[in-house]
Design an enzyme around this catalytic site. Structure first.
Site, PDB file in Angstrom:
ATOM      1  N   GLU A   1       0.823  -1.214   0.000  1.00 18.19           N
ATOM      2  CA  GLU A   1       0.000   0.000   0.000  1.00 18.19           C
ATOM      3  C   GLU A   1       0.858   1.266   0.000  1.00 18.19           C
ATOM      4  O   GLU A   1       0.384   2.338   0.361  1.00 18.19           O
ATOM      5  CB  GLU A   1      -0.961   0.030   1.204  1.00 18.19           C
ATOM      6  CG  GLU A   1      -1.563  -1.303   1.604  1.00 18.19           C
ATOM      7  CD  GLU A   1      -2.434  -1.946   0.523  1.00 18.19           C
ATOM      8  OE1 GLU A   1      -2.562  -1.380  -0.564  1.00 18.19           O
ATOM      9  OE2 GLU A   1      -2.972  -3.048   0.779  1.00 18.19           O
TER      10      GLU A   1
ATOM     11  N   ASP B   1      -1.416  -1.384 -10.189  1.00 15.92           N
ATOM     12  CA  ASP B   1      -1.665  -2.787  -9.884  1.00 15.92           C
ATOM     13  C   ASP B   1      -1.621  -3.566 -11.191  1.00 15.92           C
ATOM     14  O   ASP B   1      -2.330  -3.219 -12.150  1.00 15.92           O
ATOM     15  CB  ASP B   1      -3.034  -2.962  -9.231  1.00 15.92           C
ATOM     16  CG  ASP B   1      -3.033  -2.559  -7.759  1.00 15.92           C
ATOM     17  OD1 ASP B   1      -1.938  -2.464  -7.168  1.00 15.92           O
ATOM     18  OD2 ASP B   1      -4.123  -2.344  -7.210  1.00 15.92           O
TER      19      ASP B   1
END
Length: 539
Positions: free
Chosen positions: A200, A362
Site C-alpha cells: 500500500e 496494480d
C-alpha cells in the site's frame, strides 16, 4: 539498447519507470474441492500474468528493447509455485476450453455472437497451450528468465503484504515482514532484491533502516510523501531522494496515473473496450451454464464477455476485438505523447537533472479489469522503442546508476489510497483487528526470545506460529473489510489465523504440541517452508 546498463542509451529528455505491482493474498483451501476465493488466482493467471508474459516474450523474440519493473509478492510467488494450485488451475483451463467449444456450437447460427465465441474459445485454448507447453506450468521461472535477460526488474514486497505503519509498535514484526520477503526472493530469483514495493506504499520514518539491512536499494511512496519530505526535495516527485542509510525513495507521478487509473477519464473506460461486468456466467440460462459456475449453483464470472463498454447504459453493444486492439494502440500513442510533453516541461526546470516519471499500477489492471491492458503495454513499448531520443523506459535501478548522487531527505508517514495515510486500513470497519494483531506480534517476539534454539517438534510449532501471524497481518483483509466486498471471508481469515497462532503459542508454552493437528495446519498454510521463527528475536 543493452538491457543491463545505460552506456549505449541515446541521450533523452527523461526516463519513464513503468511499475506493475502483482500481488494476491495467500488463498489456498485443500480442504475443499472448489473454493470461490481461489478464483482470484486463476482469473489473474488467465487474464494478467499469462498475457503479460506472452507480451514480454514476444517483444524479446522481436528484439524490441524494453525495461519494466514488476513486483511479484511473496504470497503470489508461493501460490504460483504450489503444486495443488497449479493442478487446480490446469483443470480450470480445461473447463474454460470446454465452455468455449460449447459456446461456439451454441452460437453457430448467430452472425453477431458466433465470432465472439470463436474469439474466446481460441483465446483460452492458446492460454492452455502456453501454460502447459511453453511455460511448463512454471510462471515464476518465466518471469525470472526475463529478469536474467535484463528486461524486467523484479521487486519483492512485504512477506504477506502487511501494512507496516500500523505495525511500528513491534519493530520485530516489521523486520520479519521485510526479512522473510527478502529471503524468499533470494530463494526464488537467485539474487538480493534491488527494490521493494512497500504494501500500500505504506512508509514511516525509520523503516529505511530495516530495508538497508536487507541490502534493498529503493522503494516507492505516493506523491505527497516526497513533496512533503523534510527538507523539501528540490525536484519534487520527479527525482528520487536518498534516506539517511542511502536507500532511495521514488514517488508516484500523479499525471500518468490519472490517465490510466481514472474511472472518469482513464483509458480503460473507453466505450470500445470489453465490458468487465457483462459475463455469460450471469447472462445465460442457469441450466446451461451450471457446470461452469459454483457447485452451489450460484453464478460467477467465467471470462466469456461478449459486450463492449458502450457507455453509461444498460444497452450494451457487441464487442469488436479488432477495434479494441486498435484503440489500445492509439491510447498508447497518446500516453507517450503526453509523457514527451511532460518531459519537455520538466527538463526545462530541473537544472540538468534528468527527470524520472514513475508510473505504478496494480498489475491486475492490465488484463483483468482492462482486458486490452496487455495490448496497451505491448503498443507502448513498441512505440517508445521507435523514438528513444525523446525518453527511455527504465527501472529505478537504472536511474540510480545514472544519477548516483541525490538529495537526502525524510518522507513523512504515508501511503497511497484514499486520504494518503492509513484511512483505508484503519477505520471503523476494520480497526478491531489491530489490538489482536499487535498482541499476537508481541507474543511471537516473546516466544522467539524464550525459545532461542528449539528443536524438532517445538521448532515446527514455532515456525508455524510465525506463518499464522504473518498471514493474519495481510493488509488485504483490512482492505476488504473497508471496501465491503467478501467481508465475511476477510473476517474469517483474520480470526482463523489468529486462533491458530494462539493455539500454537499455548501449546509451545505448555510443552504439549499436538503433532497431528500441527501437521494438518502445516499442510494447509504451507507458504515459506524456509521460514525460521527466530526472525522475530528481539535485538
Amino acid at each position: 539498447m543493452n538491457p543491463h546498463g545505460l552506456s549505449d542509451r541515446p541521450m533523452s529528455l527523461g526516463s519513464l519507470a513503468l511499475v506493475l505491482h502483482a500481488h494476491l493474498p495467500f488463498v489456498r483451501h485443500p480442504e475443499y474441492e472448489d473454493f470461490l476465493e481461489e478464483d482470484w488466482l486463476y482469473e489473474a493467471i488467465s487474464e494478467t500474468y499469462l498475457p503479460l508474459l506472452r507480451v514480454f516474450d514476444t517483444l524479446v523474440e522481436d528484439r524490441v528493447p524494453f525495461r519494466v519493473t514488476m513486483t511479484l509478492s511473496p504470497t503470489l510467488v508461493s501460490m504460483l509455485n504450489d503444486d495443488l494450485l497449479r493442478e487446480r488451475y490446469a483443470r480450470r483451463l480445461d473447463l474454460l476450453c470446454e465452455l468455449g467449444a460449447r459456446e461456439v456450437h451454441r452460437t453457430r447460427d448467430d452472425a453477431t455472437f458466433h465470432p465472439l465465441a470463436v474469439f474466446h474459445r481460441d483465446h483460452f485454448e492458446s492460454l492452455r497451450l502456453a501454460y502447459h507447453n511453453h511455460y511448463r506450468r512454471d510462471l515464476v521461472a518465466a518471469f525470472r528468465r526475463l529478469q536474467d535477460s535484463g528486461h524486467l526488474d523484479i521487486l519483492t514486497c512485504n512477506a504477506t503484504h502487511g501494512f507496516l505503519p500500523l505495525m511500528q509498535q513491534t519493530p520485530e514484526a516489521v523486520r520479519a515482514q521485510v526479512t522473510v520477503a527478502a529471503n524468499h526472493y533470494r530463494q526464488n530469483f537467485g539474487r538480493d532484491p534491488a527494490g521493494i514495493w512497500l504494501a500500500e506504499c505504506g512508509y514511516y520514518p525509520g523503516l529505511e533502516r530495516v530495508l538497508s539491512a536487507e541490502r534493498i536499494r529503493y522503494f516507492f511512496v505516493d506523491t505527497h510523501a516526497l513533496t512533503d519530505a523534510t527538507p523539501r526535495p528540490l525536484h519534487g516527485p520527479y527525482a528520487p531522494i536518498f534516506t539517511e542509510p542511502g536507500v532511495a525513495a521514488f514517488a508516484r507521478d500523479p499525471e500518468s496515473s490519472q490517465q490510466v487509473w481514472s474511472t472518469e477519464h482513464g483509458y480503460p473506460g473507453d466505450p470500445v473496450y470489453r465490458e468487465f461486468y457483462r459475463d455469460i456466467g450471469w447472462d445465460l440460462d442457469l441450466d446451461y451454464i451450471r457446470p461452469f459456475i459454483q457447485p452451489t449453483g450460484d453464478r460467477k464470472n467465467t471470462g466469456f464477455k461478449y459486450f463492449r463498454i458502450t457507455g453509461k447504459t444498460n444497452d450494451k453493444q457487441p464487442y469488436d476485438p479488432a477495434a479494441a486492439r486498435e484503440r489500445a494502440w492509439v491510447h498508447a500513442g497518446n500516453f507517450l505523447f503526453n509523457r514527451e510533453r511532460q518531459f519537455e516541461y520538466l527538463a526545462s526546470r530541473m537544472g540538468g537533472r534528468k527527470p524520472v516519471v514513475v508510473a505504478p499500477y496494480d498489475a491486475e489492471l492490465f488484463g483483468h479489469w482492462w482486458f486490452e491492458g496487455p495490448h496497451f503495454i505491448d503498443a507502448l513499448i513498441r512505440q517508445a522503442a521507435r523514438n528513444p531520443s525523446r525518453f527511455q523506459l527504465i527501472s529505478p535501478l537504472d536511474d540510480l546508476r545514472e544519477h548516483p548522487e541525490n538529495q537526502v531527505a525524510t518522507p513523512p508517514m504515508s501511503s497511497w489510497g484514499a486520504g494518503g495515510y492509513a484511512n483505508m486500513w484503519l477505520d471503523g470497519t476494520n480497526d478491531w483487528i489491530y489490538r489482536h494483531l499487535n498482541h499476537a506480534a508481541r507474543q511471537m517476539v516473546e516466544l522467539a526470545r524464550d525459545f532461542p534454539d528449539a528443536s524438532s517438534l517445538k521448532r515446527r510449532a514455532l515456525n508455524q506460529a510465525a506463518r499464522e501471524l504473518l498471514l493474519a497481518q495481510s493488509s488485504d483483509w483490512a482492505f476488504i473489510m473497508k471496501t465491503g466486498t467478501m467481508v465475511d471471508y476477510a473476517v474469517r481469515r483474520t480470526k482463523e489465523h489468529l486462533q491458530r497462532f494462539l493455539r500454537l503459542h499455548d501449546q509451545v508454552r505448555a510443552g504439549t504440541v499436538d503433532e497431528s493437528w500441527l501437521s494438518h495446519v502445516e499442510a494447509r498454510d504451507n507458504l515459506f517452508p524456509e521460514l525460521d521463527y527466530r526472525v522475530y528475536r528481539p535485538g
